[in-house]
Write a protein that holds these residues in place. Structure first.
Motif, PDB file in Angstrom:
ATOM      1  N   ALA A  22      28.314  30.957  33.901  1.00 49.56           N
ATOM      2  CA  ALA A  22      27.384  30.780  32.776  1.00 49.56           C
ATOM      3  C   ALA A  22      26.841  32.135  32.308  1.00 49.56           C
ATOM      4  N   GLU A  23      26.586  33.025  33.283  1.00 49.69           N
ATOM      5  CA  GLU A  23      26.080  34.355  32.941  1.00 49.69           C
ATOM      6  C   GLU A  23      27.108  35.114  32.077  1.00 49.69           C
ATOM      7  N   LEU A  36      29.395  33.715  30.115  1.00 43.24           N
ATOM      8  CA  LEU A  36      29.540  33.097  28.790  1.00 43.24           C
ATOM      9  C   LEU A  36      28.367  33.428  27.884  1.00 43.24           C
ATOM     10  N   THR A  37      27.210  33.735  28.468  1.00 39.88           N
ATOM     11  CA  THR A  37      26.034  34.003  27.639  1.00 39.88           C
ATOM     12  C   THR A  37      25.768  35.501  27.465  1.00 39.88           C
ATOM     13  N   ASP A  44      25.790  39.000  25.926  1.00 40.16           N
ATOM     14  CA  ASP A  44      25.945  39.376  24.517  1.00 40.16           C
ATOM     15  C   ASP A  44      27.021  40.456  24.391  1.00 40.16           C
ATOM     16  N   GLN A  63      33.136  24.701  26.498  1.00 38.83           N
ATOM     17  CA  GLN A  63      32.320  25.918  26.433  1.00 38.83           C
ATOM     18  C   GLN A  63      33.178  27.170  26.656  1.00 38.83           C
ATOM     19  N   THR A  64      34.077  27.078  27.633  1.00 42.47           N
ATOM     20  CA  THR A  64      34.904  28.250  27.946  1.00 42.47           C
ATOM     21  C   THR A  64      35.886  28.528  26.811  1.00 42.47           C
ATOM     22  N   PHE A  78      34.260  30.146  23.820  1.00 43.58           N
ATOM     23  CA  PHE A  78      34.038  31.583  24.045  1.00 43.58           C
ATOM     24  C   PHE A  78      35.348  32.360  23.811  1.00 43.58           C
TER      25      PHE A  78
END
Ligand code: GLY
Length: 351
Positions: A187-188, A190-191, A193, A281-282, A285
């Motif tokens: 998750a880190e 994917l988020t 920046d 989600q993946t 991205f």
């Protein structure tokens, strides 16, 4: 296989000087490619411990990871007094650490070497874990050996000068490490920046990513079992990379891995129950940051044939690492042709 000492540098020059004082050697050699020769070697040449180090330069680019370049490194070592007690520093991206590691592993049946990776891809993958080798007749890493570096020095200052392609190419391997480790790390990633890179935060993510890889390699250095988890995304990714090369539009390795991850997560979903929301989600991205490799269904057979030649297969059966969830690894999985073609359909349709 012994493991390498991993040094996350506070200051490369200081840490290298200190390391060289601890590794006994008679002569020192530094291998660079044409880029790192100009951009990075001067930093090492100022060091007392590197005074008299013999520089060896090879052409940059994966297409130079050849027996010809390897021969030039062996020749430079041999004709400049290298002995079994000499030390080789490999300063560069994965091409330099792979080829230099193999040159060291084979010269006089093995001399010590140190890797200083200068690209993100080499930091999180190529320079760590003891795989060395060269390409042969267009086949990537066809000849090589498992040989751990005595030490790998990770210098975060190289992260300040990454170009976009170099960043995303390395980041795909980090994403893979997130997927095979745990939800928090995934998750880190994917988020993070990626448009406005905070290098301190990236440096911490790199350290975490390397820790994922080294923990796996420590359990299975010779890839008999759990190390195959590191192949996630690569079975289809390598086929994409070869197709892109063959159609005259070569792509960076990490981009092919990212696209391979999208397909293999789809297979993970259909064959191993990987959750649909984490798949979406993946893949979102990957689509956003890596775009896509355009191909139509006429290419499916070609891709399938390329996958059948993957060196990880045995007995002609295509070997996959799949996931039942983030961090829930399923090794030695197979998928039939129809399931693989369905994954290609998914890849082409998901926007
Ligand atoms: N690059 C995958 C591995 O080192 O096993």
């Amino acid at each position: 296989m012994e493991s390498s000492q991993l040094i996350c540098c506070q200051q490369l020059e200081h840490d290298l000087e200190e390391l060289l004082g601890r590794i006994p050697h008679d002569r020192l050699f530094v291998l660079t490619d044409s880029h790192t020769h100009a951009l990075c070697l001067p930093r090492l040449q100022q060091l007392k411990a590197c005074a008299g180090a013999y520089p060896i330069v090879i052409e940059a680019g994966d297409d130079h990871k050849t027996i010809g370049a390897l021969h030039r490194v062996w020749h430079a070592l041999s004709s400049n007094g290298a002995t079994r007690h000499s030390l080789l520093i490999n300063l560069g991206g994965g091409m330099v650490t792979d080829l230099g590691g193999f040159a060291a592993a084979t010269f006089k049946r093995g001399i010590a070497f140190v890797n200083i990776p200068t690209t993100l891809l080499a930091m999180v993958d190529a320079a760590v874990g003891g795989k060395t080798g060269i390409n042969l007749d267009g086949l990537k890493n066809e000849v090589g050996a498992f040989a751990p570096a005595a030490a790998v020095l990770i210098d975060p200052t190289f992260l300040h000068t990454l170009d976009s392609g170099g960043f995303y190419s390395g980041y795909a391997e980090m994403l893979k490490h997130g997927l095979i480790s745990d939800e928090a790390h995934w998750a880190e990633l994917l988020t993070f920046d990626t448009d406005h890179i905070d290098t301190d935060r990236l440096s911490r993510l790199v350290t975490r990513s390397i820790a994922v890889k080294t923990a796996i390699v420590a359990q299975d250095p010779l890839e008999k079992g759990v190390r195959k988890a590191l192949n996630l995304g690569h079975t289809i990714g390598h086929a994409f990379e070869s197709l892109a090369l063959y159609t005259g539009r070569p792509v960076l390795h990490g981009y092919a891995v990212a696209w391979g991850l999208a397909c293999e997560l789809y297979l993970s979903h259909t064959l191993a129950g990987f959750p649909a929301n984490q798949l979406q989600q993946t893949v979102r991205f990957i689509r956003t940051h890596y775009g896509e490799l355009p191909f139509d269904c006429n290419r499916y057979e070609t891709l399938y044939e390329l996958m059948k030649h993957d060196k990880k297969n045995s007995g002609g059966v295509i070997n996959f690492t799949l996931l039942a969830g983030v961090g829930d690894i399923c090794l030695n999985q197979t998928a039939d042709k129809q399931a693989i073609f369905e994954a290609f359909d998914f890849y082409r349709e998901c926007n």
